[in-house]
Design an enzyme around this catalytic site. Structure first.
Site, PDB file in Angstrom:
ATOM      1  N   ASP A 107      -2.387   7.729   6.647  1.00  0.00           N
ATOM      2  CA  ASP A 107      -1.615   6.276   5.854  1.00  0.00           C
ATOM      3  C   ASP A 107       0.237   6.011   6.610  1.00  0.00           C
ATOM      4  O   ASP A 107       0.493   7.403   6.808  1.00  0.00           O
ATOM      5  CB  ASP A 107      -0.574   6.626   3.985  1.00  0.00           C
ATOM      6  N   ARG A 158      -6.642   2.649  11.974  1.00  0.00           N
ATOM      7  CA  ARG A 158      -6.956   1.641  11.337  1.00  0.00           C
ATOM      8  C   ARG A 158      -6.143   0.894  11.647  1.00  0.00           C
ATOM      9  O   ARG A 158      -4.860   0.914  11.299  1.00  0.00           O
ATOM     10  CB  ARG A 158      -6.856   2.250  10.035  1.00  0.00           C
TER      11      ARG A 158
HETATM   12  P1  FAD Z   1      -2.379 -10.930   3.860  1.00  0.00           P
HETATM   13  O1  FAD Z   1      -1.942 -11.000   5.554  1.00  0.00           O
HETATM   14  O2  FAD Z   1      -2.080 -10.468   2.795  1.00  0.00           O
HETATM   15  O3  FAD Z   1      -3.185 -11.953   3.532  1.00  0.00           O
HETATM   16  C1  FAD Z   1      -3.553 -13.395   4.733  1.00  0.00           C
HETATM   17  C2  FAD Z   1      -5.035 -13.410   3.930  1.00  0.00           C
HETATM   18  O4  FAD Z   1      -6.307 -12.481   3.626  1.00  0.00           O
HETATM   19  C3  FAD Z   1      -4.822 -14.298   2.602  1.00  0.00           C
HETATM   20  O5  FAD Z   1      -4.001 -16.121   2.636  1.00  0.00           O
HETATM   21  C4  FAD Z   1      -6.275 -14.330   1.907  1.00  0.00           C
HETATM   22  O6  FAD Z   1      -7.033 -15.808   2.841  1.00  0.00           O
HETATM   23  C5  FAD Z   1      -6.705 -13.197   2.080  1.00  0.00           C
HETATM   24  N1  FAD Z   1      -6.037 -12.193   1.306  1.00  0.00           N
HETATM   25  C6  FAD Z   1      -5.027 -10.920   0.844  1.00  0.00           C
HETATM   26  N2  FAD Z   1      -5.147 -10.506   0.046  1.00  0.00           N
HETATM   27  C7  FAD Z   1      -5.857 -10.833  -0.851  1.00  0.00           C
HETATM   28  C8  FAD Z   1      -5.727 -10.396  -2.101  1.00  0.00           C
HETATM   29  N3  FAD Z   1      -5.494  -9.679  -2.829  1.00  0.00           N
HETATM   30  N4  FAD Z   1      -6.846 -11.681  -2.970  1.00  0.00           N
HETATM   31  C9  FAD Z   1      -7.678 -12.209  -2.553  1.00  0.00           C
HETATM   32  N5  FAD Z   1      -7.157 -12.645  -0.744  1.00  0.00           N
HETATM   33  C10 FAD Z   1      -6.597 -11.846  -0.263  1.00  0.00           C
HETATM   34  N6  FAD Z   1       0.149  -0.492   5.221  1.00  0.00           N
HETATM   35  C11 FAD Z   1       0.599   0.448   5.290  1.00  0.00           C
HETATM   36  O7  FAD Z   1       1.824  -0.254   6.104  1.00  0.00           O
HETATM   37  N7  FAD Z   1       0.068   1.124   5.725  1.00  0.00           N
HETATM   38  C12 FAD Z   1      -0.744   2.035   5.377  1.00  0.00           C
HETATM   39  O8  FAD Z   1      -1.425   3.190   5.582  1.00  0.00           O
HETATM   40  C13 FAD Z   1      -2.127   0.716   5.426  1.00  0.00           C
HETATM   41  N8  FAD Z   1      -2.967   1.151   5.103  1.00  0.00           N
HETATM   42  C14 FAD Z   1      -3.871   0.663   4.376  1.00  0.00           C
HETATM   43  C15 FAD Z   1      -5.286   0.662   4.310  1.00  0.00           C
HETATM   44  C16 FAD Z   1      -6.059  -0.570   3.895  1.00  0.00           C
HETATM   45  C17 FAD Z   1      -7.887  -0.013   3.713  1.00  0.00           C
HETATM   46  C18 FAD Z   1      -6.031  -1.861   3.914  1.00  0.00           C
HETATM   47  C19 FAD Z   1      -6.898  -3.302   3.215  1.00  0.00           C
HETATM   48  C20 FAD Z   1      -4.586  -1.927   4.209  1.00  0.00           C
HETATM   49  C21 FAD Z   1      -3.329  -1.493   4.125  1.00  0.00           C
HETATM   50  N9  FAD Z   1      -1.980  -1.626   4.132  1.00  0.00           N
HETATM   51  C22 FAD Z   1      -1.426  -0.057   4.637  1.00  0.00           C
HETATM   52  C23 FAD Z   1      -1.296  -3.095   4.270  1.00  0.00           C
HETATM   53  C24 FAD Z   1      -1.384  -4.091   5.356  1.00  0.00           C
HETATM   54  O9  FAD Z   1      -0.503  -2.883   6.015  1.00  0.00           O
HETATM   55  C25 FAD Z   1      -0.757  -5.100   3.853  1.00  0.00           C
HETATM   56  O10 FAD Z   1       0.152  -4.947   4.030  1.00  0.00           O
HETATM   57  C26 FAD Z   1      -2.160  -5.829   3.573  1.00  0.00           C
HETATM   58  O11 FAD Z   1      -3.283  -5.267   3.371  1.00  0.00           O
HETATM   59  C27 FAD Z   1      -1.727  -6.965   3.325  1.00  0.00           C
HETATM   60  O12 FAD Z   1      -2.104  -7.361   4.556  1.00  0.00           O
HETATM   61  P2  FAD Z   1      -3.993  -8.746   4.736  1.00  0.00           P
HETATM   62  O13 FAD Z   1      -3.759  -8.455   5.988  1.00  0.00           O
HETATM   63  O14 FAD Z   1      -5.087  -8.269   4.504  1.00  0.00           O
HETATM   64  O15 FAD Z   1      -3.932  -9.579   4.196  1.00  0.00           O
END
Ligand code: FAD
Length: 279
Positions: A107, A158
């Site tokens: 991560d 990722r």
């Molecule tokens: P966002 O930009 O938060 O939201 C965009 C849209 O996605 C929303 O409008 C909605 O339609 C949909 N959405 C988002 N969340 C939800 C929800 N809870 N329920 C329903 N719909 C939703 N970050 C790091 O800094 N380091 C890491 O190592 C890291 N590893 C990750 C590993 C995985 C598998 C994932 C999925 C995320 C990881 N992250 C990590 C977190 C990432 O950086 C984001 O903060 C997080 O995924 C939110 O961004 P998003 O693209 O999912 O959607």
């Protein structure tokens, strides 16, 4: 035991519960990325203990024959104690994982850790070819250069938007900006990376649609990754056509992780409150 409210986002306190969750999710065609909760250790003892716990988990994954890999936070295995502690522990975990044919993700944490994390990833990726992956954050302005540097490294990236509140000098702060660069980086990865080296870590429907389009255009094999408890039905739908991995946290330190998930979206918070009230 984890209360019913939290068990949407966390698989349990023990590795046995995490493996059980993996078995259930695997049945629906979704693979699992197991993460033992824990971070920011400032002493070697707990960092070494978590590294050992990962090594035991690798054995459990092999024994149970589940479709699972692991994802490790640098500060959980010693980065705040010293870069050498982080490297030694990652080396031990990755070596065991390679023997057991289990993939290891690293991560990415806040920007003060990016250089040490990328350097360590690069070394491991060359030593254990095809066995290691790294999360890269689109919100950091340095990421364009990092992706160019990482394009030829034999591992997986990722792409995530970035979960840390970073200073404006080094990071895009506005959602639209982050979304714009996320799309640009996705396109770069589909164009320049090898088959299987691209992972899209996002729940965002727009990014998911764009990844599907890029796949149609470039044909590069890739995978989607989402968190346990977030858009679960979409995960099962995607798994019918694409490689889908669910990131599954477990372990005794579940409270702060659950709190973050509950606070980040209104519907998650409502879900938690309803569960507490029993309706
Ligand atoms: P966002 O930009 O938060 O939201 C965009 C849209 O996605 C929303 O409008 C909605 O339609 C949909 N959405 C988002 N969340 C939800 C929800 N809870 N329920 C329903 N719909 C939703 N970050 C790091 O800094 N380091 C890491 O190592 C890291 N590893 C990750 C590993 C995985 C598998 C994932 C999925 C995320 C990881 N992250 C990590 C977190 C990432 O950086 C984001 O903060 C997080 O995924 C939110 O961004 P998003 O693209 O999912 O959607």
């Amino acid at each position: 035991m984890i209360p019913p409210i939290a068990d949407r986002f966390v698989a349990g306190e023990s590795p046995a519960e995490a493996i059980q969750h993996a078995q259930a999710v695997n049945q629906r065609g979704v693979s699992v990325i197991l993460n033992l909760l824990g971070e920011h250790y400032h002493e070697r003892g707990p960092a070494d203990e978590d590294a050992e716990a990962y090594i035991r988990l690798l054995e459990d994954i092999e024994t149970a024959d589940v479709d699972a890999c692991v994802s490790v936070k640098p500060s959980q295995v010693g980065l705040n104690v010293g870069v050498h502690v982080f490297r030694e522990n990652m080396e031990r975990i990755t070596e065991q994982a390679a023997r057991r044919d289990v993939f290891v993700w690293i991560d990415m944490e806040d920007h003060t850790t990016t250089d040490a994390t990328i350097d360590t990833y690069e070394q491991l990726a060359y030593r254990y070819e095809g066995g290691v992956g790294l999360a890269i954050q689109a919100n950091l302005k340095r990421t364009e250069d990092d992706l160019e540097r990482l394009a030829d490294v034999p591992g997986k990236i990722r792409l995530v938007k970035g979960a840390y509140d970073e200073p404006a000098e080094i990071a895009y702060k506005r959602k639209e900006e982050v979304n714009r660069v996320y799309r640009e980086y996705m396109e770069f990865m589909f164009e320049e990376f090898d088959d299987g080296a691209v992972a899209i870590g996002s729940h965002d429907p727009q990014m998911i649609e764009f990844a599907k389009q890029l796949y149609d255009e470039y044909g590069t094999d890739f995978e989607f990754q989402m968190l346990m408890g977030v858009r679960t039905d979409e995960q099962y739908d995607l798994a019918r056509e694409y490689e889908m991995w669910q990131y599954v946290p477990y372990g005794g330190k579940w409270f702060s992780y659950f709190y973050r998930r509950a606070m980040e979206r209104k519907e998650n918070l409502l879900f938690a409150v309803r569960a507490v009230l029993g309706r």
